[in-house]
Scaffold this motif. Structure first.
Motif, short mmCIF file in Angstrom:
data_model
loop_
_atom_site.label_atom_id
_atom_site.label_comp_id
_atom_site.label_asym_id
_atom_site.label_seq_id
_atom_site.Cartn_x
_atom_site.Cartn_y
_atom_site.Cartn_z
N SER A 85 0.62 -1.21 -0.18
CA SER A 85 -0.09 -0.05 0.06
C SER A 85 0.95 1.27 -0.02
O SER A 85 0.23 2.16 -0.65
CB SER A 85 -0.86 -0.10 1.32
OG SER A 85 -0.09 0.06 2.34
N LEU A 86 1.97 1.20 0.64
CA LEU A 86 2.79 2.47 0.66
C LEU A 86 3.50 2.75 -0.61
O LEU A 86 3.43 3.79 -1.26
CB LEU A 86 4.08 2.20 1.48
CG LEU A 86 3.71 2.25 3.11
CD1 LEU A 86 4.91 2.07 4.00
CD2 LEU A 86 2.99 3.54 3.42
N VAL A 87 3.81 1.48 -1.44
CA VAL A 87 4.41 1.69 -2.84
C VAL A 87 3.13 2.25 -3.80
O VAL A 87 3.49 3.10 -4.58
CB VAL A 87 4.73 0.41 -3.26
CG1 VAL A 87 5.16 0.57 -4.95
CG2 VAL A 87 5.97 0.06 -2.62
N ALA A 88 1.87 2.03 -3.56
CA ALA A 88 0.84 2.48 -4.22
C ALA A 88 0.57 3.84 -3.96
O ALA A 88 0.32 4.75 -5.18
CB ALA A 88 -0.47 1.68 -3.99
N VAL A 89 0.72 4.42 -3.05
CA VAL A 89 0.59 5.89 -2.67
C VAL A 89 1.84 6.71 -2.68
O VAL A 89 1.91 7.73 -2.45
CB VAL A 89 0.09 5.94 -1.19
CG1 VAL A 89 1.02 5.87 -0.26
CG2 VAL A 89 -0.73 7.40 -1.12
N GLY B 70 8.53 0.13 4.75
CA GLY B 70 8.38 -0.35 3.58
C GLY B 70 9.38 -1.38 3.15
O GLY B 70 9.23 -1.85 2.04
N GLY B 71 10.60 -1.09 3.45
CA GLY B 71 11.75 -1.95 2.91
C GLY B 71 12.07 -1.81 1.74
O GLY B 71 12.10 -0.60 1.03
N GLU C 230 13.12 0.82 -3.61
CA GLU C 230 13.38 0.86 -5.24
C GLU C 230 12.33 1.64 -5.78
O GLU C 230 12.60 1.98 -6.96
CB GLU C 230 13.04 -0.93 -5.45
CG GLU C 230 14.38 -1.66 -5.19
CD GLU C 230 13.89 -3.26 -5.43
OE1 GLU C 230 12.79 -3.40 -5.99
OE2 GLU C 230 14.72 -4.15 -5.10
N ALA C 231 11.00 1.77 -5.42
CA ALA C 231 10.16 2.58 -5.94
C ALA C 231 10.53 4.28 -6.00
O ALA C 231 9.92 5.08 -6.72
CB ALA C 231 8.66 2.56 -5.08
N LEU C 232 11.47 4.44 -4.81
CA LEU C 232 11.86 5.97 -4.75
C LEU C 232 12.97 6.21 -5.92
O LEU C 232 13.32 7.26 -5.92
CB LEU C 232 12.38 5.82 -3.51
CG LEU C 232 11.26 6.36 -2.22
CD1 LEU C 232 11.87 6.47 -0.97
CD2 LEU C 232 10.91 7.72 -2.74
N VAL C 233 13.57 5.21 -6.50
CA VAL C 233 14.64 5.52 -7.32
C VAL C 233 14.52 6.37 -8.58
O VAL C 233 15.17 7.60 -8.66
CB VAL C 233 15.45 4.25 -7.88
CG1 VAL C 233 16.51 4.62 -8.98
CG2 VAL C 233 15.90 3.33 -6.76
N PRO C 234 13.31 6.52 -9.24
CA PRO C 234 13.20 7.18 -10.27
C PRO C 234 12.74 8.76 -9.57
O PRO C 234 12.76 9.68 -10.52
CB PRO C 234 11.57 6.84 -10.91
CG PRO C 234 11.83 5.54 -10.41
CD PRO C 234 12.38 5.28 -9.30
N ARG D 149 21.04 1.26 0.57
CA ARG D 149 20.68 0.13 0.92
C ARG D 149 19.22 -0.64 0.49
O ARG D 149 19.30 -1.72 0.18
CB ARG D 149 20.74 -0.12 2.73
CG ARG D 149 21.93 0.25 3.10
CD ARG D 149 22.00 -0.29 4.77
NE ARG D 149 23.26 0.40 5.51
CZ ARG D 149 23.20 1.39 6.06
NH1 ARG D 149 22.07 2.08 6.15
NH2 ARG D 149 24.36 1.97 6.65
N HIS D 150 18.46 0.13 0.61
CA HIS D 150 16.89 -0.31 0.20
C HIS D 150 16.76 0.01 -1.39
O HIS D 150 15.62 -0.40 -1.76
CB HIS D 150 15.99 0.55 1.08
CG HIS D 150 15.95 -0.21 2.48
ND1 HIS D 150 15.67 -1.14 3.11
CD2 HIS D 150 16.67 0.59 3.64
CE1 HIS D 150 15.89 -1.25 4.39
NE2 HIS D 150 16.38 -0.01 4.69
N GLY D 151 17.38 0.60 -2.00
CA GLY D 151 17.02 1.07 -3.42
C GLY D 151 17.45 -0.04 -4.46
O GLY D 151 17.12 0.25 -5.68
N GLY D 152 18.17 -1.12 -4.18
CA GLY D 152 18.45 -2.05 -5.19
C GLY D 152 19.71 -1.62 -5.76
O GLY D 152 20.72 -0.77 -5.35
N GLU D 153 20.17 -2.58 -6.83
CA GLU D 153 21.31 -2.27 -7.61
C GLU D 153 21.55 -1.07 -8.30
O GLU D 153 22.48 -0.73 -8.63
CB GLU D 153 21.54 -3.50 -8.50
CG GLU D 153 20.35 -3.64 -9.51
CD GLU D 153 20.59 -4.85 -10.71
OE1 GLU D 153 19.61 -5.01 -11.59
OE2 GLU D 153 21.32 -5.78 -10.22
N ASP D 154 20.38 -0.33 -8.78
CA ASP D 154 20.44 1.01 -9.31
C ASP D 154 20.53 2.15 -8.53
O ASP D 154 20.57 3.15 -8.86
CB ASP D 154 19.10 1.29 -10.42
CG ASP D 154 19.14 0.10 -11.29
OD1 ASP D 154 20.42 -0.31 -11.94
OD2 ASP D 154 18.07 -0.25 -11.74
#
Length: 331
Positions: A214-218, A252-253, A258-262, A308-313
């Protein structure tokens, strides 16, 4: 206290019923810090050593914080309230304009830049003006102020003893996250109570009650409030918003990270300006470390959590916006 003193205190001070002690709805799942009480305590401490130039009233006079309204329906007409704002000076607005460079040629003379002075000295040129990248900007009024004045928020302030918490009229898990979470994030830049207490503490508890999906959706609706708060360049507001961002990443973990990278291009430019602003007190002791108000350390912690939480990119995108950033992940 010793057992005897504790027994005497319990004899003279009977315990209050549970109904008069509002508890956080997240006590069973995740411990949410009482950030609202911490902000109020910081305000009282700041008043002790402040000269009075950065108080709430002074910032309102400067136009850095929004002024209140005469009523919940707005201000009274000017012809019916002649003395409403007589003690408040008008907010000064600087007219935008371009400054002429000292080495620019004359506007009315042809080839004036190549004309000599006949041996007379040109004098000392003026110093270039400051860029003003860290100048404090006004904080616009949030929508939470309007919703609270109309009574449309499902939360209220619960006063109890030495703590100031909020009471939910509806359990946070039953609320529309897409409507109330962006509203609370938008009100987190308020510096006047009870708007600040409701916004900051409400955002912490609502995020703690939400699932990562739900956090990723909002999340796209939270970028504009976070960017607006960071762009004010007021350290109190920036620290509050970066702590909220860290709490969002903790709950959110990796999915939220990863959804914050863009959206790094909206959030990281302001952090790049303040990443080197540390408290330099020499060999003295900084007793306010537990409040986490050191801007440089808070920016570094936020960037490390994003990596740490953003993935490889995550690292390459942070490095693109902040070239001096060094990775905290060991390969």
């Amino acid at each position: 206290p010793p057992p005897r003193a504790r027994a005497m205190a319990s004899a003279f001070m009977p315990s209050l019923p549970n109904a008069s002690r509002p508890e956080s709805p997240t006590d069973g799942n995740m411990k949410v810090p009482n950030v609202a009480a911490e902000l109020i305590l910081n305000d009282h401490i700041r008043k002790m050593w402040s000269s009075g130039s950065d108080t709430l009233r002074a910032n309102k006079r400067k136009g850095l914080l929004p002024r209140g309204m005469h009523s919940t329906f707005g201000d009274f007409p000017p012809d019916m309230s002649h003395h409403a704002w007589k003690d408040m000076p008008p907010i000064l607005k600087k007219k935008p304009g371009m400054q002429r460079c000292s080495s620019a040629p004359g506007l009315g003379t042809w080839n004036a830049a190549f004309v000599g002075t006949g041996g007379a000295p040109r004098g000392i040129p003026p110093k270039p003006p400051k860029a003003g990248a860290k100048n404090i900007l006004p904080s616009p009024a949030s929508n939470l102020r309007k919703f609270y004045d109309r009574g449309d928020l499902p939360i209220g302030v619960a006063h109890g003893g030495d703590r100031k918490m909020i009471s939910w009229k509806v359990h946070p898990s039953k609320l529309d996250l897409a409507m109330y979470l962006p509203l609370l994030f938008d009100g987190a830049r308020e510096q006047e109570d009870p708007y600040r207490v409701l916004a900051v503490q409400g955002a912490y508890e609502l995020v703690a009650e939400s699932s990562p999906e739900s956090l990723v959706a909002v999340l796209p609706s939270l970028i504009v409030p976070m960017k607006t708060a960071l762009n004010t360049r007021q350290e109190v507001i920036m620290c509050t918003m970066m702590k909220l961002l860290q709490h969002l990443l903790l709950v959110g973990g990796d999915s939220v990270g990863e959804a914050l990278v863009p959206y790094y291009r909206q959030l990281l430019p302001i952090m790049n300006i303040f990443k080197d602003k540390h408290i330099n007190i020499g060999d003295q002791i900084h007793y306010g470390q537990r409040y986490r108000t050191n801007m440089g350390e808070l920016v570094a912690d936020t960037l490390n959590m994003l990596e740490r939480h953003g993935g490889e990119d995550a690292f390459i995108n942070i490095k693109y916006m902040i070239p001096t950033y060094e990775s905290c992940v060991q390969v």
